[in-house]
Write a protein that holds these residues in place. Structure first.
Motif, PDB file in Angstrom:
ATOM      1  N   LEU A  40      39.400  37.340  36.971  1.00 17.73           N
ATOM      2  CA  LEU A  40      40.687  37.227  37.644  1.00 17.73           C
ATOM      3  C   LEU A  40      40.975  38.530  38.382  1.00 17.73           C
ATOM      4  CD1 LEU A  40      43.270  35.628  38.180  1.00 17.73           C
ATOM      5  CD2 LEU A  40      44.215  36.600  36.077  1.00 17.73           C
ATOM      6  N   ARG A  41      41.220  38.412  39.688  1.00 15.80           N
ATOM      7  CA  ARG A  41      41.476  39.589  40.518  1.00 15.80           C
ATOM      8  C   ARG A  41      42.775  39.423  41.296  1.00 15.80           C
ATOM      9  NH1 ARG A  41      35.483  40.224  43.314  1.00 15.80           N
ATOM     10  NH2 ARG A  41      34.422  41.275  41.568  1.00 15.80           N
ATOM     11  N   GLU A  42      43.454  40.546  41.490  1.00 18.34           N
ATOM     12  CA  GLU A  42      44.602  40.566  42.392  1.00 18.34           C
ATOM     13  C   GLU A  42      44.085  40.858  43.783  1.00 18.34           C
ATOM     14  OE1 GLU A  42      48.391  43.464  43.197  1.00 18.34           O
ATOM     15  OE2 GLU A  42      47.991  42.888  41.104  1.00 18.34           O
ATOM     16  N   TYR A  75      46.474  35.854  43.570  1.00 15.58           N
ATOM     17  CA  TYR A  75      45.458  36.046  42.538  1.00 15.58           C
ATOM     18  C   TYR A  75      44.297  35.089  42.775  1.00 15.58           C
ATOM     19  CZ  TYR A  75      49.188  38.650  40.343  1.00 15.58           C
ATOM     20  OH  TYR A  75      50.189  39.563  40.099  1.00 15.58           O
ATOM     21  N   GLU A  76      43.115  35.634  42.608  1.00 18.07           N
ATOM     22  CA  GLU A  76      41.884  34.857  42.776  1.00 18.07           C
ATOM     23  C   GLU A  76      41.180  34.789  41.431  1.00 18.07           C
ATOM     24  OE1 GLU A  76      38.627  35.843  45.846  1.00 18.07           O
ATOM     25  OE2 GLU A  76      37.898  36.591  43.913  1.00 18.07           O
ATOM     26  N   GLY A  77      40.979  33.584  40.962  1.00 16.62           N
ATOM     27  CA  GLY A  77      40.302  33.387  39.685  1.00 16.62           C
ATOM     28  C   GLY A  77      39.033  32.580  39.846  1.00 16.62           C
ATOM     29  N   THR A 124      46.411  39.135  32.383  1.00 16.28           N
ATOM     30  CA  THR A 124      46.262  40.229  33.341  1.00 16.28           C
ATOM     31  C   THR A 124      44.899  40.136  34.008  1.00 16.28           C
ATOM     32  OG1 THR A 124      45.421  41.681  31.572  1.00 16.28           O
ATOM     33  CG2 THR A 124      47.783  41.789  32.066  1.00 16.28           C
ATOM     34  N   PRO A 125      44.789  40.598  35.242  1.00 14.99           N
ATOM     35  CA  PRO A 125      43.487  40.555  35.930  1.00 14.99           C
ATOM     36  C   PRO A 125      42.429  41.343  35.176  1.00 14.99           C
ATOM     37  CG  PRO A 125      45.261  40.964  37.493  1.00 14.99           C
ATOM     38  CD  PRO A 125      45.871  41.071  36.133  1.00 14.99           C
ATOM     39  N   ALA A 126      41.206  40.829  35.190  1.00 15.07           N
ATOM     40  CA  ALA A 126      40.082  41.487  34.529  1.00 15.07           C
ATOM     41  C   ALA A 126      38.789  40.957  35.133  1.00 15.07           C
ATOM     42  CB  ALA A 126      40.104  41.248  33.019  1.00 15.07           C
ATOM     43  N   GLU A 127      37.758  41.818  35.140  1.00 15.71           N
ATOM     44  CA  GLU A 127      36.466  41.416  35.701  1.00 15.71           C
ATOM     45  C   GLU A 127      35.713  40.461  34.782  1.00 15.71           C
ATOM     46  OE1 GLU A 127      34.991  42.108  38.777  1.00 15.71           O
ATOM     47  OE2 GLU A 127      37.101  42.561  39.114  1.00 15.71           O
ATOM     48  N   LYS A 128      35.998  40.548  33.485  1.00 12.84           N
ATOM     49  CA  LYS A 128      35.357  39.642  32.533  1.00 12.84           C
ATOM     50  C   LYS A 128      36.431  39.080  31.616  1.00 12.84           C
ATOM     51  CE  LYS A 128      30.754  41.760  32.476  1.00 12.84           C
ATOM     52  NZ  LYS A 128      29.690  42.355  31.633  1.00 12.84           N
TER      53      LYS A 128
END
Length: 267
Positions: free
Chosen positions: A96-98, A114-116, A140-144
């Motif tokens: 999940l990224r902003e 937000y892009e998931g 919250t956004p996170a790479e993994k």
């Protein structure tokens, strides 16, 4: 590209899939979102669909979304039946990224989006990109990530995207792109060993009482064992039973008396 004005929500919530503007949305191509380069019509339609999705509640989107699609439907030759439809998805959110938003979305009071990336059907290669405006509490956004969610969004196009390859070459894949309002977290099953499991506290009490009871029994047995050992030790080390002031009986010495005892007189 939206349905005609209508008082019925089930009509207003849908996109007009027959609108000729959709021909400008290029399937199996990248998305010209941030920079309006190359395909301004697709860029505009992307913004329109995003704003349209925000006009309905999550409950309404979930109520009127299609529940009959599978991953193969969205990437295969039959995907035309689902493009621009409001679809319901469930899967595992793995990233999940902003993201930076567009100028039009900023003007519409959407300063960020937000892009998931969603894995469906428990297949790592079955990836779907989802774009939305609101984060639910606790996410919250996170790479993994490894969060089960549901999502209701409009199937905008089959997106061409680049992924990192170990060989250093440019590698491209395809993923359905859906646009919605937000995601819903699916509560995970309570683990047998989780403290949230109502049986765990009772089980811990039983185990604690068992340990305490076992300790008491062990202490009691050890105390009894010490008494037995003390008695045995006392019996082994007990002093001469005769008083020290009293000498033991004198032994009978051999002699006449001995012979008399050994050979009693004959009558």
């Amino acid at each position: 590209p939206f349905a005609k004005a209508d008082d019925r929500e089930e009509v207003r919530i849908k996109l007009n899939r027959d609108d000729k503007l959709w021909r400008f949305v290029k399937d199996k191509e990248s998305l010209p979102v941030i920079k309006n380069d190359g395909n301004r019509f697709e860029h505009t339609l992307y913004n329109d669909v995003f704003i349209h999705a925000q006009q309905f509640s999550l409950e309404s989107l979930a109520k009127h979304s299609r529940k009959d699609s599978v991953y193969a439907d969205l990437v295969g030759d039959a995907r035309d039946q689902f493009l621009r439809e409001l679809l319901h998805l469930e899967g595992t959110l793995v990233r999940l990224r902003e993201r930076e938003t567009t100028e039009r979305l900023k003007a519409a009071n959407f300063p960020k989006l937000y892009e998931g990336w969603l894995v469906v059907e428990d297949e790592p290669t079955h990836l779907i990109e989802i774009v939305f405006a609101e984060l639910p509490e606790g996410v919250t956004p996170a790479e993994k990530m490894n969060q089960r969610i549901s999502f209701d969004g409009y199937y905008f196009k089959l997106l061409k995207y680049q992924y990192d390859a170990k060989d250093g070459k440019d590698n491209w894949r395809y993923a359905p792109l859906l646009i919605g309002r937000s995601i819903k977290v699916i509560p995970g099953e309570i683990s047998l060993f989780s403290l949230e499991n109502p049986s765990i506290p009772a089980l811990m009490i039983v185990i604690g009482m068992t340990i305490i009871g076992s300790g008491i029994v062990i202490l009691w047995l050890r105390r009894g064992d010490r008494k037995v050992r003390a008695k045995a030790q006392d019996a082994l080390t007990r002093q001469n039973p005769y008083p020290e002031a009293q000498a033991p009986p004198a032994a009978v010495e051999p002699g006449n008396d001995w012979n008399r005892l050994a050979n009693p007189p004959m009558n």
